[in-house]
Design an enzyme around this catalytic site. Structure first.
Site, PDB file in Angstrom:
ATOM      1  N   GLN A  78       3.541   1.737   4.712  1.00 34.75           N
ATOM      2  CA  GLN A  78       3.328   2.990   3.987  1.00 34.75           C
ATOM      3  C   GLN A  78       1.936   3.001   3.352  1.00 34.75           C
ATOM      4  O   GLN A  78       1.780   2.750   2.162  1.00 34.75           O
ATOM      5  CB  GLN A  78       4.408   3.119   2.902  1.00 34.75           C
ATOM      6  CG  GLN A  78       4.449   4.444   2.213  1.00 34.75           C
ATOM      7  CD  GLN A  78       5.106   5.498   3.038  1.00 34.75           C
ATOM      8  OE1 GLN A  78       6.082   5.259   3.719  1.00 34.75           O
ATOM      9  NE2 GLN A  78       4.574   6.693   2.979  1.00 34.75           N
ATOM     10  N   PHE A  79       0.918   3.298   4.157  1.00 32.09           N
ATOM     11  CA  PHE A  79      -0.448   3.305   3.634  1.00 32.09           C
ATOM     12  C   PHE A  79      -0.642   4.334   2.534  1.00 32.09           C
ATOM     13  O   PHE A  79      -1.523   4.197   1.689  1.00 32.09           O
ATOM     14  CB  PHE A  79      -1.466   3.514   4.764  1.00 32.09           C
ATOM     15  CG  PHE A  79      -1.554   4.922   5.274  1.00 32.09           C
ATOM     16  CD1 PHE A  79      -2.481   5.803   4.751  1.00 32.09           C
ATOM     17  CD2 PHE A  79      -0.702   5.359   6.285  1.00 32.09           C
ATOM     18  CE1 PHE A  79      -2.568   7.103   5.224  1.00 32.09           C
ATOM     19  CE2 PHE A  79      -0.783   6.646   6.766  1.00 32.09           C
ATOM     20  CZ  PHE A  79      -1.713   7.528   6.233  1.00 32.09           C
ATOM     21  N   THR A  80       0.199   5.358   2.485  1.00 34.00           N
ATOM     22  CA  THR A  80       0.037   6.416   1.482  1.00 34.00           C
ATOM     23  C   THR A  80       0.322   5.919   0.058  1.00 34.00           C
ATOM     24  O   THR A  80       0.011   6.632  -0.895  1.00 34.00           O
ATOM     25  CB  THR A  80       0.923   7.630   1.804  1.00 34.00           C
ATOM     26  OG1 THR A  80       2.289   7.228   1.807  1.00 34.00           O
ATOM     27  CG2 THR A  80       0.552   8.235   3.151  1.00 34.00           C
TER      28      THR A  80
END
Length: 150
Positions: A78-80
């Site tokens: 989950q890079f966000t």
């Protein structure tokens, strides 16, 4: 590393209309990696999550770990979680780790967590468009950041 840990009764991740992974009682973990993260961060986070006491005991008190309840885990990249939202309304992702740095740490986290809980860990697919379904139990949601260990 940043993690959002959700206690779930079940969770799954679907890619291109096909279920990639599904679990029953345990943790859905959204995992973000930045370029400053190291294997030390992986080791600390795995230990903290494996021993996190948020499952109910015989008195309904959150006093049991995923190990105690023999729960399962599903880890989704989950890079966000590294969104920067200070300017304007469109987040930027400059703080998220590069693929070259993040993928090995994500894979190490999944492998080490699997070893820690004694069963395979479900995963998503790094960089894929994923649909994540879950039933958050409680709801219990814990956010951890290895840069804030105190």
């Amino acid at each position: 590393m940043r993690a959002v840990i959700q206690r779930v009764t079940h969770a799954s991740v679907t890619i291109n209309s096909s279920v990639k992974s599904a679990i029953q009682q345990g943790f859905l973990i959204l995992l973000g990696v930045c370029d400053e993260d190291t294997m030390e961060d992986v080791e600390w986070l795995v230990k903290k999550i494996a021993n996190l006491r948020v499952f109910g005991d015989e008195n309904g008190v959150m006093n049991r770990s995923i190990l105690d309840v023999q729960g399962e885990a599903l880890v989704v990249s989950q890079f966000t979680l590294y969104a920067s939202y200070k300017k304007g309304n469109r987040p930027s992702w400059f703080r998220a780790g590069s693929h070259e740095h993040s993928i090995p740490l994500y894979e190490a986290f999944c492998r080490d967590l699997s070893d820690a809980i004694g069963k395979p860990v479900g995963t998503g697919e790094f960089g894929a468009d994923m649909k994540v379904e879950l039933l958050n139990d409680g709801p219990v949601t814990i956010c951890m950041d290895t840069k804030n260990k105190e």
